[in-house]
Motif scaffolding. Structure first.
Motif, mmCIF file in Angstrom:
data_model
loop_
_atom_site.group_PDB
_atom_site.id
_atom_site.type_symbol
_atom_site.label_atom_id
_atom_site.label_comp_id
_atom_site.label_asym_id
_atom_site.label_seq_id
_atom_site.Cartn_x
_atom_site.Cartn_y
_atom_site.Cartn_z
ATOM 1 N N UNK A 1 -11.416 -7.854 21.077
ATOM 2 C CA UNK A 1 -10.144 -8.192 20.423
ATOM 3 C C UNK A 1 -10.271 -8.232 18.902
ATOM 4 N N UNK A 2 -11.482 -8.424 18.390
ATOM 5 C CA UNK A 2 -11.673 -8.456 16.944
ATOM 6 C C UNK A 2 -11.420 -7.088 16.312
ATOM 7 N N UNK A 3 -11.429 -6.036 17.114
ATOM 8 C CA UNK A 3 -11.137 -4.700 16.611
ATOM 9 C C UNK A 3 -9.636 -4.413 16.600
ATOM 10 N N UNK A 4 -8.827 -5.341 17.094
ATOM 11 C CA UNK A 4 -7.380 -5.155 17.194
ATOM 12 C C UNK A 4 -6.649 -5.968 16.124
ATOM 13 N N UNK A 5 -5.456 -5.530 15.788
ATOM 14 C CA UNK A 5 -4.610 -6.352 14.933
ATOM 15 C C UNK A 5 -4.210 -7.607 15.698
ATOM 16 N N UNK A 6 -3.847 -8.703 15.021
ATOM 17 C CA UNK A 6 -3.465 -9.929 15.739
ATOM 18 C C UNK A 6 -2.373 -9.703 16.778
ATOM 19 N N UNK A 7 -1.382 -8.900 16.436
ATOM 20 C CA UNK A 7 -0.294 -8.652 17.384
ATOM 21 C C UNK A 7 -0.772 -7.845 18.584
ATOM 22 N N UNK A 8 -1.611 -6.824 18.340
ATOM 23 C CA UNK A 8 -2.136 -6.012 19.445
ATOM 24 C C UNK A 8 -3.062 -6.834 20.335
ATOM 25 N N UNK A 9 -3.863 -7.718 19.735
ATOM 26 C CA UNK A 9 -4.771 -8.555 20.516
ATOM 27 C C UNK A 9 -3.999 -9.499 21.417
ATOM 28 N N UNK A 10 -2.869 -9.986 20.927
ATOM 29 C CA UNK A 10 -2.055 -10.908 21.715
ATOM 30 C C UNK A 10 -1.409 -10.205 22.912
ATOM 31 N N UNK A 11 -0.996 -8.962 22.729
ATOM 32 C CA UNK A 11 -0.296 -8.251 23.798
ATOM 33 C C UNK A 11 -1.180 -7.458 24.731
ATOM 34 N N UNK A 12 -2.462 -7.309 24.393
ATOM 35 C CA UNK A 12 -3.367 -6.503 25.218
ATOM 36 C C UNK A 12 -3.756 -7.263 26.477
ATOM 37 N N UNK A 13 -3.629 -6.632 27.653
ATOM 38 C CA UNK A 13 -3.956 -7.220 28.949
ATOM 39 C C UNK A 13 -5.068 -6.402 29.598
ATOM 40 N N UNK A 14 -6.324 -6.703 29.278
ATOM 41 C CA UNK A 14 -7.427 -5.881 29.817
ATOM 42 C C UNK A 14 -7.553 -5.946 31.325
ATOM 43 N N UNK A 15 -7.108 -7.036 31.963
ATOM 44 C CA UNK A 15 -7.245 -7.151 33.408
ATOM 45 C C UNK A 15 -6.182 -6.412 34.198
#
Length: 586
Positions: A55-69
């Motif tokens: 998630x550190x490679x993502x923007x804050x907004x992208x990290x919040x919305x990303x659902x890896x599972x």
């Protein structure tokens, strides 16, 4: 290296597991877009359960919305990332294309599904302001996670979670319940025991849902705040449940505990031999030991299933105990099948070993005969009108409920038949969803639970392995209608499958070949995945294969060398040069 002095013995340290683990690194300051993308893809292969570093490679907004599972895409090799410029003329970011050859998809329920084809997706990066200046970060990415197959096999392991088969008879008529294996994938380094318990509580996968039931009430789960479970020194696992699981009867509670105990029994890293369930407030619900679970659930195998059967050179049905040496002579069974009066092509021994179903040498007649010396062969249960020597009736198969299945390969009237309790007056034609009229079923092998059917299906000159869910419904007149639904490919890499046998709750052994390659033998899972580290030694021209539900018993095969068997840890051994049709009960 000293060249003098005395010698002293040193105990070698024991490493519990030498398997490689991957730990992700954060993005470097001032990293280029290519370095950010490469670092993110590397972080996806780490053993971090929450993907915190990725998630550190993502923007804050992208990290919040990303659902890896939500989804895991499995590729033949690691994904290839290629910069393709900007998304549009006004875009100041950087666009990357991910590509690869897709092998499978693992969905949100952790269920594996083979899926071949080209994979293409995009990653978009933009500059974001940080305390250390502007940094490239990913602001748009595909759903879930994408991995190469080798990384997937390193990170995940297949486990069976168990549910009760939906039976056509009432609970009173069936005091012992059939358990059905439902394979899913859990992360090996992320507390697989707790993850397995959570998966059982979550319910069966969508594919199996219509054929099984769970004893856990809707909404049942672990008590709020419980993050990890571990057995005590006596190997008893205590599972605190939430309020949705409180209002259950003692009988239902023990059914719940049995599901967990059998699921954890199949987990290689688990040593649990007793499960205790507790309410959210800590009060005792019930406990179940291994012996109590075995009494509650219909056995998946018994000592009687050790016997191996085949036809000798005179067409007589003979048997050998599974633990006997290969130089012991087989003995004929009692009854007409041991006399050799009727030339036979194939055989299936019932799971109680009191009778067998056989197909005549011309492939046109199916008989069921008892292993009683005074019994007679009797009339055929069904006759096929096929003319060709390779047509006619397939090798029959018994399921764990006592029903007998066989495929009629008559080109003019191909059909799948089932005989309730092996009786001719309870014959039903089985509907198979999704098969075209031009497709023919070459063979059928039933799982011990009777909830799944393995079919060898011939289409356009090739034979593939399909696994279907068996559904039973009352016909309104006291009988049962049977159907096989939701066929899925179980050995997608094989172009032509010759033989198949169930080898456990969700594992099969398959003989076939890939495109342009020689015949080979391998294990596959019923969901289409391939178990790792279970290679089988080669054997020349195998036409029939048989496996026991007990993996300690040898494989049986019919090859150019006659009947052979493969004991655990040994090479193939000859049993009978002129024998055919090797089978275990089932």
């Amino acid at each position: 290296m000293p060249d003098s002095g005395g010698l002293e013995s040193v105990e070698a340290s024991q490493r519990p597991d030498s398997q490689v683990r991957v730990f992700a690194l954060p993005p470097r300051d001032g990293a280029t877009p290519t370095s950010v993308v490469d670092g993110f893809l590397e972080a996806l292969t780490s053993d971090d359960p929450s993907y915190a570093m990725a998630r550190k490679y993502l923007t804050p907004q992208a990290a919040k919305g990303w659902k890896p599972g939500r989804k895991t895409v499995v590729l033949a090799d690691a994904p290839s990332a290629r910069p393709v410029g900007r998304q549009n003329d006004g875009d100041e970011g950087q666009l990357f294309e991910l590509s690869g050859q897709q092998v499978a998809t693992v969905d949100q329920q952790q269920a594996y599904q083979p899926e071949s084809g080209q994979y293409d997706a995009n990653l978009h990066l933009s500059l974001v302001k940080t305390a250390k200046g502007n940094q490239w970060r990913i602001d748009s990415l595909p759903t879930g996670v994408v991995l190469g197959e080798s990384d997937f096999q390193r990170i995940y392991q297949s486990v069976n979670k168990y549910y009760y088969a939906v039976d056509s008879v009432s609970e009173e008529q069936a005091p012992q319940k059939q358990l059905v294996a439902d394979p899913v994938f859990v992360r090996q380094w992320t507390d697989p025991l707790t993850e397995t318990v959570k998966e059982v509580l979550a319910g069966p996968t969508r594919w199996l849902d219509r054929g099984v039931r769970t004893a856990f009430p809707t909404g049942a789960g672990l008590k709020d705040g419980v993050q990890s479970l571990a057995p005590d020194d006596a190997n008893k696992l205590t599972v605190p449940l939430n309020k949705h699981a409180e209002a259950v009867t003692p009988t239902k509670c023990k059914e719940m505990a049995a599901q967990l105990l059998f699921s954890l029994r199949d987990l290689s890293s688990s040593s649990v031999n007793e499960v205790e369930l507790k309410r959210a407030d800590g009060r005792y619900m019930c406990a179940l030991s291994e012996s109590e679970a075995d009494a509650l659930v219909a056995p998946r195998r018994s000592a009687a299933l050790d016997d191996q059967y085949f036809l000798d050179g005179k067409g007589r049905l003979v048997r050998m105990p599974g633990n006997s040496s290969s130089d012991r002579d087989p003995e004929r069974v009692q009854g007409p099948l041991g006399e050799g009066e009727q030339p036979l092509r194939s055989v299936a021994v019932s799971r109680d070993q009191e009778r067998a179903a056989v197909v005549s040498s011309d492939g046109r007649s199916l008989y069921v005969a008892s292993f009683v010396s005074s019994a007679s062969l009797g009339d055929a249960l069904v006759r096929s009108h096929a003319v060709g020597a390779k047509d006619g009736l397939s090798t029959p198969s018994w399921d764990g409920r006592g029903d007998l299945w066989v495929a009629d390969r008559d080109p003019r009237n191909p059909r799948l038949l089932v005989f309730g309790q092996g009786l001719g007056d309870k014959m039903r034609q089985v509907s198979v969803e999704g098969l075209a009229d031009s497709v023919r079923i070459e063979a059928v092998k039933m799982s011990a639970d009777g909830a799944r059917a393995a079919l060898l299906v011939r289409e356009k000159g090739t034979t593939s392995l399909r696994i279907g869910r068996v559904e039973r419904q009352s016909d309104g007149d006291g009988g049962i209608d049977y159907s096989v639904a939701d066929l899925r490919v179980a050995a997608p890499e094989m172009e032509d499958v010759t033989a198949v046998s169930w080898a456990g709750g969700s594992r099969l052994v398959v003989v076939g070949r890939e495109a342009g390659e020689l015949q080979q033998m391998r294990y596959v899972q019923s969901d289409g995945s391939t178990p790792t580290g279970q290679a089988l030694p080669g054997l020349t021209r195998v036409s029939e294969i048989a496996a026991s539900e007990d993996d300690r018993l040898p494989l049986l095969a019919h090859s150019d060398d006659g009947i052979v068997r493969l004991p655990s840890g040994a090479a193939w051994q000859s049993v009978l040069k002129d024998g055919t049709a090797p089978v275990y009960p089932g």
